[in-house]
Design a protein around this motif. Structure first.
Motif, mmCIF file in Angstrom:
data_model
loop_
_atom_site.group_PDB
_atom_site.id
_atom_site.type_symbol
_atom_site.label_atom_id
_atom_site.label_comp_id
_atom_site.label_asym_id
_atom_site.label_seq_id
_atom_site.Cartn_x
_atom_site.Cartn_y
_atom_site.Cartn_z
ATOM 1 N N ASP A 1 0.853 -1.187 0.000
ATOM 2 C CA ASP A 1 0.000 0.000 0.000
ATOM 3 C C ASP A 1 0.894 1.243 0.000
ATOM 4 N N TYR A 2 0.983 1.909 -1.162
ATOM 5 C CA TYR A 2 1.708 3.176 -1.221
ATOM 6 C C TYR A 2 0.789 4.300 -1.717
ATOM 7 N N LEU B 1 -6.190 -1.708 -4.235
ATOM 8 C CA LEU B 1 -5.852 -2.625 -3.151
ATOM 9 C C LEU B 1 -6.989 -3.550 -2.777
ATOM 10 N N SER C 1 -6.580 -7.544 -3.169
ATOM 11 C CA SER C 1 -6.495 -8.344 -1.947
ATOM 12 C C SER C 1 -7.650 -9.340 -1.858
ATOM 13 N N VAL D 1 -2.674 -6.252 3.363
ATOM 14 C CA VAL D 1 -2.457 -4.971 2.690
ATOM 15 C C VAL D 1 -1.665 -4.108 3.660
ATOM 16 N N SER E 1 1.750 -1.050 4.373
ATOM 17 C CA SER E 1 2.825 -0.132 3.986
ATOM 18 C C SER E 1 4.025 -0.289 4.906
#
Length: 214
Positions: A8-9, A14, A18, A33, A35
Motif C-alpha cells: 500500500d503506497y 488494493l 487483496s 495490505v 505499507s
C-alpha cells in the motif's frame, strides 16, 4: 502460516487485488495490505499494484521508501507480482508525464499508444486501451499453468511496455502494435492487465502466483 503482502503506497487497486488473492489463497495463507516495510520484508510473496499516472506512482514509491523495499524483495529472491502500473514501474523509463525514470528492475521502456490509431480494417481504436483482449503466451512460465493460450484478460491503459530482452516477454497483446503484457525475470512476474478483474483466467494466474516457489 504463509504471508502475502500487498504493498500500500496510496496508488493501487488494493481492495480488488487483496479480495481476489484471498479468494484463491489456501487456508494457511494470509493476505496483508500493508505499507510497513518489516511486514513486506518478512512476507513470502509480495504484490505491487498500481493505478494512475506513472509520475505520481513513482513519487509515492520513492517518498515512502517502497523502491528500497522492492529491491530487497528481489535481492532475497522472493516472488514479486507487479500489476498494471506496478508492471510499468519495474522498467527503466516511461514516456508518460514528459518522461519518468522508473525502478529499472527489468530493462525496458513504456511508450504511449499515440493518437489516430486504427486496426487492420481501418476502424478507429480508442485510447486508453480498455476492456478484454486475448493474451498470447509468448513463452512458457509456471504462472500460465492451466490457462489456455490467448485467454482474455481485462486492460485499462494508455501506455504499453517493451522489454529490451525478448526472453523476459512471456505474454504479448496486439492493439495497433504488438506489446509486452507479461514480463518475467528471475523471481519477478509482472502484468499490464488486471488479473483481479479478469474472471477465471485472472484468478487462476493469482493462484499460480501464490503457489510459485522459484
Amino acid at each position: 502460516m504463509k504471508t502475502v503482502a500487498v504493498i500500500d503506497y496510496g496508488m493501487g487497486n488494493l481492495h480488488s487485488a487483496s479480495k481476489a488473492l484471498e479468494h484463491v489463497a489456501s487456508s494457511d495463507t494470509r493476505v496483508k495490505v500493508t505499507s510497513d516495510p518489516k511486514v513486506i520484508q518478512q512476507a513470502d510473496h509480495v504484490v505491487l499494484p498500481g493505478v494512475g499516472a506513472i509520475r505520481d506512482c513513482m513519487a509515492e514509491i520513492r517518498a515512502k521508501g517502497v523502491d528500497d523495499v522492492v529491491r530487497e524483495v528481489v535481492e532475497s529472491q522472493r516472488p514479486l507480482l507487479g500489476i498494471c502500473v506496478g508492471m510499468q514501474v519495474m522498467l527503466n523509463h516511461s514516456e508518460e508525464n514528459g518522461g519518468v525514470d522508473c525502478l529499472g528492475l527489468m530493462p525496458g521502456r513504456v511508450k504511449f499508444f499515440g493518437k489516430g490509431l486504427v486496426d487492420e480494417s481501418g476502424e478507429k481504436l480508442k485510447v486508453p486501451h480498455m476492456g478484454w483482449s486475448p493474451v498470447q503466451q509468448h513463452r512458457d512460465h509456471p504462472l500460465w499453468k492451466d490457462i489456455e493460450d490467448n485467454s482474455r484478460f481485462y486492460f485499462v491503459h494508455s501506455y504499453h511496455a517493451h522489454a529490451n530482452d525478448d526472453a523476459m516477454a512471456v505474454g504479448r497483446c496486439h492493439y495497433n502494435v504488438d506489446f509486452d503484457v507479461a514480463l518475467a525475470r528471475d523471481t519477478i512476474f509482472a502484468v499490464q492487465f488486471h488479473p483481479e478483474k479478469s474472471a477465471e483466467s485472472g484468478l487462476k494466474l493469482l493462484e499460480n502466483f501464490l503457489n510459485w516457489n522459484p
